[in-house]
Design a protein around this motif. Structure first.
Motif, PDB file in Angstrom:
ATOM      1  N   ALA A  46       2.006   1.785  -3.452  1.00 42.24           N
ATOM      2  CA  ALA A  46       0.879   2.214  -4.286  1.00 42.24           C
ATOM      3  C   ALA A  46       0.570   3.691  -4.076  1.00 42.24           C
ATOM      4  O   ALA A  46       0.281   4.423  -5.032  1.00 42.24           O
ATOM      5  CB  ALA A  46      -0.344   1.360  -3.974  1.00 42.24           C
ATOM      6  N   LEU A  47       0.642   4.160  -2.832  1.00 37.93           N
ATOM      7  CA  LEU A  47       0.385   5.571  -2.548  1.00 37.93           C
ATOM      8  C   LEU A  47       1.455   6.469  -3.167  1.00 37.93           C
ATOM      9  O   LEU A  47       1.151   7.549  -3.686  1.00 37.93           O
ATOM     10  CB  LEU A  47       0.312   5.784  -1.038  1.00 37.93           C
ATOM     11  N   GLN A  48       2.695   6.033  -3.117  1.00 33.62           N
ATOM     12  CA  GLN A  48       3.771   6.817  -3.720  1.00 33.62           C
ATOM     13  C   GLN A  48       3.612   6.887  -5.240  1.00 33.62           C
ATOM     14  O   GLN A  48       3.788   7.951  -5.851  1.00 33.62           O
ATOM     15  CB  GLN A  48       5.121   6.208  -3.342  1.00 33.62           C
ATOM     16  N   ALA A 103       0.049  10.374   3.026  1.00 37.94           N
ATOM     17  CA  ALA A 103      -0.419   9.088   3.532  1.00 37.94           C
ATOM     18  C   ALA A 103       0.677   8.036   3.446  1.00 37.94           C
ATOM     19  O   ALA A 103       0.838   7.206   4.350  1.00 37.94           O
ATOM     20  CB  ALA A 103      -1.648   8.635   2.741  1.00 37.94           C
ATOM     21  N   SER A 104       1.479   8.073   2.367  1.00 37.85           N
ATOM     22  CA  SER A 104       2.577   7.101   2.240  1.00 37.85           C
ATOM     23  C   SER A 104       3.638   7.329   3.300  1.00 37.85           C
ATOM     24  O   SER A 104       4.199   6.379   3.849  1.00 37.85           O
ATOM     25  CB  SER A 104       3.197   7.183   0.844  1.00 37.85           C
ATOM     26  N   LEU A 106       0.828  -1.205   0.000  1.00 37.72           N
ATOM     27  CA  LEU A 106       0.000   0.000   0.000  1.00 37.72           C
ATOM     28  C   LEU A 106       0.862   1.255   0.000  1.00 37.72           C
ATOM     29  O   LEU A 106       0.536   2.242  -0.680  1.00 37.72           O
ATOM     30  CB  LEU A 106      -0.924  -0.012   1.218  1.00 37.72           C
ATOM     31  N   GLU A 107       1.974   1.231   0.738  1.00 35.54           N
ATOM     32  CA  GLU A 107       2.876   2.382   0.760  1.00 35.54           C
ATOM     33  C   GLU A 107       3.413   2.677  -0.636  1.00 35.54           C
ATOM     34  O   GLU A 107       3.429   3.835  -1.090  1.00 35.54           O
ATOM     35  CB  GLU A 107       4.040   2.113   1.716  1.00 35.54           C
ATOM     36  N   CYS A 113      -1.862  11.746  -1.104  1.00 35.14           N
ATOM     37  CA  CYS A 113      -1.293  10.414  -1.329  1.00 35.14           C
ATOM     38  C   CYS A 113       0.138  10.331  -0.795  1.00 35.14           C
ATOM     39  O   CYS A 113       0.531   9.338  -0.161  1.00 35.14           O
ATOM     40  CB  CYS A 113      -1.312  10.074  -2.824  1.00 35.14           C
ATOM     41  N   ALA A 140       0.826   6.573  -6.824  1.00 33.01           N
ATOM     42  CA  ALA A 140      -0.355   7.395  -7.096  1.00 33.01           C
ATOM     43  C   ALA A 140      -0.025   8.881  -7.027  1.00 33.01           C
ATOM     44  O   ALA A 140      -0.501   9.675  -7.859  1.00 33.01           O
ATOM     45  CB  ALA A 140      -1.468   7.052  -6.107  1.00 33.01           C
ATOM     46  N   SER A 141       0.786   9.292  -6.036  1.00 33.24           N
ATOM     47  CA  SER A 141       1.129  10.716  -5.919  1.00 33.24           C
ATOM     48  C   SER A 141       1.927  11.196  -7.127  1.00 33.24           C
ATOM     49  O   SER A 141       1.698  12.291  -7.649  1.00 33.24           O
ATOM     50  CB  SER A 141       1.924  10.959  -4.628  1.00 33.24           C
TER      51      SER A 141
END
Length: 460
Positions: free
Chosen positions: A399-401, A438-439, A396-397, A435, A403-404
């Motif tokens: 994926a958030l990076q 959150a990461s 998930l970490e 994003c 995404a940003s």
């Protein structure tokens, strides 16, 4: 509520290892310390140590008990069952290695019988002593050493040596090709083993069984398990869990949470604790709250004492455990059980664990603080729930990076076409920042939860 009584410490001629302990406590009990206590109306788990409670009779530390008993009365560390791990933390597709009582052992799931069963072997291939825990389960359900491919069945007999000529002598049938197999059993959803591999101990279960906690098997209870390795010895671990200063109290007739700890000697200066929390209230919580979430607070509690106890053990070593009663000032009734255990340990064990293999008679060097309070190697790799959560959160970490970065790239490409207004640009930028933030928060949460978090008492 009944007052808490001393853990049943043996005073008879056949002492028993205070391997496990249980205490009833309210749901809001905050600390693990002191939970090696039982109620005055003890559950059947008190069979672990068959003697009467002696809290009121325990001598003060200054009152040195009688000299050590004769050899016949010495505690036999090898005539005990030891917990290997909760079964929920053992993957039947792979072997698992651990050290217990100085022994390096490997547990693996033998699928050859009806339903299959767990086995515990010496963690050394008889060929070149490579660790079998680094091996695999082959397509026939045998334990295979990956160094040279030797294969062993559930009894420890060698069934195949790849390098042996097919038409040559059956060298795999030689007794030297066998690996030592220990009696083992699954009880209370925990794998136990008996540390003697000689043929005369094969049927030890008919004579002696591991300690049994009835609440764990009670269908009205749910049980949450955990396991962690610690950088201090068995005696310090037991002593710490016998400190009742922060223990809760319980009543057997009311909703209960039972705190059960299995204290395991690993090596000099190292121990392991397996905990089980059976409860008959809030049983639905286990359906919505994952086990790793409970472990966050339990690891934090263990962290709160780890640094202190590691150095306490070294100070004990400096003065000598024979002088424990002189070096420590323990004047209050809350110290009674600690005193009782120290007297038992001195009287029946001469202040030493009876290791199954020769051990260096000194404590290992003190590691750095992040190594001392490490969570990954001491807990996460042994816990299927925490391992799975760590893997998912790392994904998930990432994926958030991604995404940003993707959102920023989209803004650069679409600026002036799809994103035309200031409000739209602000929304896209905000999404990218959110994003990324959150990461970063998740990365910090992963570090503190699964790797290392310092515990500074001054700010707690």
């Amino acid at each position: 509520m009944d007052p808490l009584s001393l853990l049943l410490l043996p005073r008879a001629s056949a002492p028993t290892l205070p391997l496990a302990a249980a205490a009833a406590a309210p749901l809001n009990s905050r600390r693990l310390r002191g939970t090696s206590l039982v109620q005055r109306r003890w559950p059947r788990a008190t069979r672990l140590s068959p003697a009467s409670a002696v809290a009121a009779e325990t001598p003060r530390a200054e009152e040195v008990p009688s000299p050590s008993p004769s050899g016949q009365e010495r505690f036999d560390w090898l005539d005990q069952w030891y917990p290997f791990a909760p079964v929920c933390d053992l993957d039947p597709r792979a072997p698992h290695g651990k050290k217990v009582l100085g022994l390096s052992v490997v547990a693996w799931f033998d699928r050859s019988g009806a339903g299959g069963e767990w086995r515990v072997f010496d963690d050394a291939c008889p060929h070149r002593l490579a660790p079998l825990s680094e091996g695999r389960i082959d397509d026939r359900g045998r334990l295979q050493c990956v160094y040279h491919g030797w294969c062993f069945d559930g009894a420890g007999a060698c069934k195949f040596i790849p390098q042996a000529p097919a038409l040559g002598p059956p060298v795999h049938k030689n007794s030297k090709a066998c690996v030592a197999s220990y009696p083992c059993v699954v009880q209370n959803n925990i794998l136990w083993f008996y540390p003697r591999s000689e043929p005369e101990h094969k049927d030890v279960l008919q004579r002696k069984r591991p300690p049994y906690i009835p609440e764990i098997d009670d269908p009205e209870f749910v049980t949450m398990y955990g396991i962690r390795d610690l950088f201090y010895g068995y005696d310090v671990l037991v002593e710490n869990l016998m400190d009742p200063s922060h223990a809760g109290q319980g009543n057997k007739k009311t909703p209960r949470v039972l705190l059960v700890f299995f204290c395991i000697p690993v090596a000099p200066g190292k121990s392991r604790v397996i905990w089980a929390f059976p409860r008959n209230v809030g049983v639905w919580l286990d359906k919505v709250i994952p086990r790793w979430f409970y472990h966050i607070n339990q690891n934090r509690i263990l962290d709160s004492d780890t640094y202190l106890l590691h150095f306490e053990e070294r100070k004990f070593a400096e003065v000598g455990l024979d002088n424990w009663h002189k070096a420590c000032y323990v004047p209050t009734s809350s110290d009674s059980m600690v005193i009782a255990f120290r007297n038992w340990f001195r009287k029946f064990c001469k202040n030493q664990v009876g290791w199954a293999t020769p051990q260096v008679d000194q404590l290992p060097p003190t590691p750095t603080k992040d190594q001392l309070m490490d969570r990954y190697w001491s807990h996460v790799v042994q816990c299927t729930s925490c391992s799975a959560a760590l893997k998912a959160m790392k994904a998930l970490e990432v994926a958030l990076q991604v995404a940003s970065v993707a959102v920023v790239g989209f803004l650069a490409v679409a600026n002036g076409t799809l994103v035309t207004s200031t409000v739209q640009r602000a929304a896209v930028v905000s999404m990218a920042v959110l994003c990324f933030a959150a990461s970063r928060w998740l990365a910090n949460f992963i570090e503190k939860t699964f790797y290392f978090q310092d515990y500074v008492h001054a700010y707690k």
